[in-house]
Design a protein around this motif. Structure first.
Motif, PDB file in Angstrom:
ATOM      1  N   THR A 159      33.069  38.131  48.714  1.00  0.00           N
ATOM      2  CA  THR A 159      33.640  39.470  48.411  1.00  0.00           C
ATOM      3  C   THR A 159      32.818  39.862  47.319  1.00  0.00           C
ATOM      4  O   THR A 159      32.996  40.984  46.881  1.00  0.00           O
ATOM      5  N   ASN A 160      31.993  39.046  46.571  1.00  0.00           N
ATOM      6  CA  ASN A 160      31.081  39.484  45.592  1.00  0.00           C
ATOM      7  C   ASN A 160      31.841  39.915  44.324  1.00  0.00           C
ATOM      8  O   ASN A 160      31.489  40.886  43.713  1.00  0.00           O
ATOM      9  N   ARG A 161      33.004  39.207  44.471  1.00  0.00           N
ATOM     10  CA  ARG A 161      33.814  39.216  43.055  1.00  0.00           C
ATOM     11  C   ARG A 161      33.873  38.097  42.226  1.00  0.00           C
ATOM     12  O   ARG A 161      33.794  37.085  42.833  1.00  0.00           O
ATOM     13  N   THR A 162      34.117  38.184  41.003  1.00  0.00           N
ATOM     14  CA  THR A 162      34.657  37.077  40.331  1.00  0.00           C
ATOM     15  C   THR A 162      36.109  36.600  40.092  1.00  0.00           C
ATOM     16  O   THR A 162      36.308  35.529  39.528  1.00  0.00           O
ATOM     17  N   TYR A 163      36.809  37.425  40.297  1.00  0.00           N
ATOM     18  CA  TYR A 163      38.422  37.373  40.473  1.00  0.00           C
ATOM     19  C   TYR A 163      38.623  37.113  38.812  1.00  0.00           C
ATOM     20  O   TYR A 163      39.389  36.238  38.367  1.00  0.00           O
ATOM     21  N   ASN A 164      38.110  37.984  37.954  1.00  0.00           N
ATOM     22  CA  ASN A 164      38.290  37.891  36.573  1.00  0.00           C
ATOM     23  C   ASN A 164      38.381  39.122  36.086  1.00  0.00           C
ATOM     24  O   ASN A 164      37.428  40.138  36.247  1.00  0.00           O
ATOM     25  N   ASP A 208      35.569  41.856  37.096  1.00  0.00           N
ATOM     26  CA  ASP A 208      35.823  42.898  38.306  1.00  0.00           C
ATOM     27  C   ASP A 208      36.600  44.307  37.759  1.00  0.00           C
ATOM     28  O   ASP A 208      36.306  45.459  38.259  1.00  0.00           O
ATOM     29  N   GLY A 209      37.143  44.117  36.510  1.00  0.00           N
ATOM     30  CA  GLY A 209      37.850  45.301  35.961  1.00  0.00           C
ATOM     31  C   GLY A 209      38.153  45.110  34.624  1.00  0.00           C
ATOM     32  O   GLY A 209      38.159  43.855  34.192  1.00  0.00           O
ATOM     33  N   VAL A 210      38.655  46.040  33.841  1.00  0.00           N
ATOM     34  CA  VAL A 210      39.221  46.073  32.512  1.00  0.00           C
ATOM     35  C   VAL A 210      40.390  46.632  32.326  1.00  0.00           C
ATOM     36  O   VAL A 210      40.478  47.904  33.034  1.00  0.00           O
ATOM     37  N   ILE A 211      41.238  46.158  31.495  1.00  0.00           N
ATOM     38  CA  ILE A 211      42.355  47.002  30.854  1.00  0.00           C
ATOM     39  C   ILE A 211      42.056  47.173  29.535  1.00  0.00           C
ATOM     40  O   ILE A 211      41.626  46.327  28.788  1.00  0.00           O
ATOM     41  N   ILE A 212      42.326  48.340  28.762  1.00  0.00           N
ATOM     42  CA  ILE A 212      42.213  48.890  27.496  1.00  0.00           C
ATOM     43  C   ILE A 212      43.362  48.837  27.035  1.00  0.00           C
ATOM     44  O   ILE A 212      44.165  50.050  27.208  1.00  0.00           O
ATOM     45  N   ALA A 213      43.849  48.048  26.223  1.00  0.00           N
ATOM     46  CA  ALA A 213      44.894  48.431  25.238  1.00  0.00           C
ATOM     47  C   ALA A 213      44.731  48.320  23.617  1.00  0.00           C
ATOM     48  O   ALA A 213      44.183  47.168  23.346  1.00  0.00           O
ATOM     49  N   CYS A 214      45.713  48.842  22.911  1.00  0.00           N
ATOM     50  CA  CYS A 214      45.599  48.871  21.404  1.00  0.00           C
ATOM     51  C   CYS A 214      44.272  48.674  20.892  1.00  0.00           C
ATOM     52  O   CYS A 214      43.584  47.867  20.428  1.00  0.00           O
ATOM     53  N   LEU A 234      55.029  47.712  31.701  1.00  0.00           N
ATOM     54  CA  LEU A 234      53.609  48.091  31.451  1.00  0.00           C
ATOM     55  C   LEU A 234      52.719  47.221  31.720  1.00  0.00           C
ATOM     56  O   LEU A 234      51.565  47.657  32.561  1.00  0.00           O
ATOM     57  N   GLY A 235      52.604  45.785  31.578  1.00  0.00           N
ATOM     58  CA  GLY A 235      51.671  44.985  31.513  1.00  0.00           C
ATOM     59  C   GLY A 235      51.587  44.644  33.368  1.00  0.00           C
ATOM     60  O   GLY A 235      50.509  44.839  33.775  1.00  0.00           O
ATOM     61  N   ARG A 236      52.979  44.413  33.951  1.00  0.00           N
ATOM     62  CA  ARG A 236      52.790  44.131  35.300  1.00  0.00           C
ATOM     63  C   ARG A 236      52.205  45.344  36.173  1.00  0.00           C
ATOM     64  O   ARG A 236      51.586  45.168  36.983  1.00  0.00           O
ATOM     65  N   THR A 237      52.505  46.857  35.729  1.00  0.00           N
ATOM     66  CA  THR A 237      52.168  47.759  36.541  1.00  0.00           C
ATOM     67  C   THR A 237      50.412  47.890  36.263  1.00  0.00           C
ATOM     68  O   THR A 237      49.707  48.114  37.134  1.00  0.00           O
ATOM     69  N   ALA A 238      50.081  47.805  34.985  1.00  0.00           N
ATOM     70  CA  ALA A 238      48.573  47.876  34.709  1.00  0.00           C
ATOM     71  C   ALA A 238      47.998  46.696  35.623  1.00  0.00           C
ATOM     72  O   ALA A 238      46.807  47.188  36.275  1.00  0.00           O
ATOM     73  N   ALA A 239      48.251  45.573  35.586  1.00  0.00           N
ATOM     74  CA  ALA A 239      47.504  44.516  36.397  1.00  0.00           C
ATOM     75  C   ALA A 239      47.729  45.108  37.846  1.00  0.00           C
ATOM     76  O   ALA A 239      46.585  44.638  38.895  1.00  0.00           O
ATOM     77  N   GLN A 240      48.864  45.160  38.472  1.00  0.00           N
ATOM     78  CA  GLN A 240      49.053  45.699  39.882  1.00  0.00           C
ATOM     79  C   GLN A 240      47.953  46.885  40.157  1.00  0.00           C
ATOM     80  O   GLN A 240      47.343  46.858  41.305  1.00  0.00           O
ATOM     81  N   ARG A 241      47.867  47.929  39.249  1.00  0.00           N
ATOM     82  CA  ARG A 241      47.282  48.950  39.620  1.00  0.00           C
ATOM     83  C   ARG A 241      45.610  48.670  39.619  1.00  0.00           C
ATOM     84  O   ARG A 241      44.599  49.172  40.140  1.00  0.00           O
ATOM     85  N   LEU A 242      45.391  47.787  38.484  1.00  0.00           N
ATOM     86  CA  LEU A 242      43.812  47.614  38.357  1.00  0.00           C
ATOM     87  C   LEU A 242      43.417  46.657  39.465  1.00  0.00           C
ATOM     88  O   LEU A 242      42.012  46.947  39.949  1.00  0.00           O
ATOM     89  N   GLU A 281      40.464  46.278  44.617  1.00  0.00           N
ATOM     90  CA  GLU A 281      40.286  45.688  46.150  1.00  0.00           C
ATOM     91  C   GLU A 281      40.554  46.972  47.029  1.00  0.00           C
ATOM     92  O   GLU A 281      40.248  46.827  48.206  1.00  0.00           O
ATOM     93  N   HIS A 282      41.126  48.131  46.335  1.00  0.00           N
ATOM     94  CA  HIS A 282      41.254  49.409  47.458  1.00  0.00           C
ATOM     95  C   HIS A 282      40.850  50.570  46.827  1.00  0.00           C
ATOM     96  O   HIS A 282      41.469  51.405  46.812  1.00  0.00           O
ATOM     97  N   PRO A 283      39.431  50.447  46.420  1.00  0.00           N
ATOM     98  CA  PRO A 283      38.982  51.785  45.583  1.00  0.00           C
ATOM     99  C   PRO A 283      39.104  53.197  46.061  1.00  0.00           C
ATOM    100  O   PRO A 283      39.288  54.058  45.576  1.00  0.00           O
ATOM    101  N   LYS A 284      38.945  52.979  47.468  1.00  0.00           N
ATOM    102  CA  LYS A 284      39.058  54.505  48.314  1.00  0.00           C
ATOM    103  C   LYS A 284      40.496  54.930  48.417  1.00  0.00           C
ATOM    104  O   LYS A 284      40.765  56.102  48.821  1.00  0.00           O
ATOM    105  N   THR A 285      41.605  54.002  48.432  1.00  0.00           N
ATOM    106  CA  THR A 285      42.882  54.602  48.632  1.00  0.00           C
ATOM    107  C   THR A 285      43.691  54.527  47.254  1.00  0.00           C
ATOM    108  O   THR A 285      44.959  54.872  47.461  1.00  0.00           O
ATOM    109  N   THR A 286      43.272  54.103  46.386  1.00  0.00           N
ATOM    110  CA  THR A 286      44.035  53.870  44.930  1.00  0.00           C
ATOM    111  C   THR A 286      43.818  55.365  44.207  1.00  0.00           C
ATOM    112  O   THR A 286      42.984  55.570  43.732  1.00  0.00           O
ATOM    113  N   LEU A 287      45.093  55.684  43.801  1.00  0.00           N
ATOM    114  CA  LEU A 287      44.999  57.242  43.258  1.00  0.00           C
ATOM    115  C   LEU A 287      44.509  56.740  41.627  1.00  0.00           C
ATOM    116  O   LEU A 287      45.015  56.001  41.309  1.00  0.00           O
TER     117      LEU A 287
END
Length: 340
Positions: free
Chosen positions: A62-67, A127-133, A301-309, A314-320
């Protein structure tokens, strides 16, 4: 290829072993706070199921690091020790691991050399980043936000970036309405430094006051700093020095309330007999002190952030790309006197 076996996740191993995903993660990452027998069993099942092989194959395919990167900067060094943030980040971590992702904290150092946040993300290949605090206004944060890396922010909204936001405006509205329902009209609000969170809380405060016909004097509204009891203590003294004291004080957060409580004790004022108080966050300390507060749903908050990220990755074209409000709830203690 169609004949490839399904990828094995930590969740699959956890189900086979009858343990939690967090336990599997600890066992496979060599963390010490786990029994040796459990570690050996998890490692054996992982080998049997081909977890490590599959994880490596998935990354290549998939050319991802899963990180996932976590940008969390707390100038007062209280963040990870603070229950609200630790609960949010733990929830983010567990949800990420459930989907087979690891997390890496992003900082200014790459190989002992100073770097930007974006450079660190690129170096780690996240593969992606969460920004908090963090101070969202700094150039380095803006550089990361303007990059092409999939990104989710917590409690701050950028154009064209997905945001998970605690419903702070509604939280303050509910607190004001509750206090007003107990007969209070002289309500003071000690808020945190000027951030998006503070702006939303002030909006909720003034919106509720306007709807209830309350005319709150400006000297009742004072700026403090979140999670800073010393600044809260100073502001509390200023309120108590006013010729017409408030009958109820809304504090920036439950932890900061400790500073205010110390000052109230110095003045010989009892809660709630002599003065009423409410907090914000809903941490365990509030329950111990029987403080009426508004509980933020840090785990959601944490769970939703992980799910949406992960969905964004994984689904960049269909994620709002939108703003998701996470509601909390009022926790009633015995810190507000009924003066009706």
């Amino acid at each position: 290829m169609d004949g490839d076996p399904p990828m094995v996740s930590m969740k699959d191993i956890a189900q086979r072993c009858g343990v939690s995903v967090a336990t599997v993660s600890k066992a496979l990452n060599g963390q010490p706070d786990i029994g040796e027998e459990t570690r050996r069993r998890v490692e054996a099942v992982a080998r049997e199921m081909g977890y490590m092989t599959n994880a490596a194959a998935r990354a290549l395919k998939t050319n991802r690091t899963y990180n996932l990167g976590v940008l969390f900067v707390d100038e007062r060094r209280s963040g990870l020790a603070h229950e609200y943030f630790s609960s949010m980040l733990e929830s983010f971590k567990v949800e990420a691991e459930t989907h087979g992702y690891d997390i890496t904290f992003i900082n200014h150092n790459v190989g002992g050399r100073h770097s930007s946040y974006l450079q660190h993300c690129l170096y780690r290949g996240v593969d992606g980043v969460i920004i908090a605090c963090v101070d969202f206004t700094t150039p380095q944060v803006r550089e990361l936000v303007d990059s092409g890396i999939p990104l989710v922010t917590i409690d701050h909204v950028f154009n064209n970036r997905l945001a998970i936001v605690s419903d702070n405006a509604t939280g303050l509205e509910e607190l004001v309405r509750y206090v007003h329902g107990k007969g209070h009209r002289k309500i003071a609000f000690l808020h945190g430094e000027r951030t998006t969170v503070t702006h939303n809380r002030l909006t909720g405060f003034y919106r509720a006051c306007e709807a209830l016909g309350l005319d709150i004097p400006e000297e009742y509204i004072r700026e403090c700093v979140y999670h800073d009891p010393d600044r809260t203590a100073q502001a509390t003294r200023e309120l108590l020095a006013l010729p017409d004291r408030p009958t109820c004080i809304i504090f920036p957060d439950d932890f900061s309330y400790i500073g205010g409580l110390n000052v109230l004790n110095e003045y010989g004022l009892r809660v709630p007999e002599d003065i009423s108080v409410v907090g914000y966050d809903g941490i365990h300390l509030a329950k111990v002190l029987k403080l009426t507060t508004y509980s933020q749903n840090a785990e959601a908050l944490g769970r939703t952030a992980a799910q949406r990220l992960i969905s964004l990755i994984e689904h960049p074209k269909t994620t709002l790309i939108d703003r998701i409000l996470v509601p909390g709830g009022l926790l009633e203690g015995n810190s507000v006197k009924d003066i009706r």
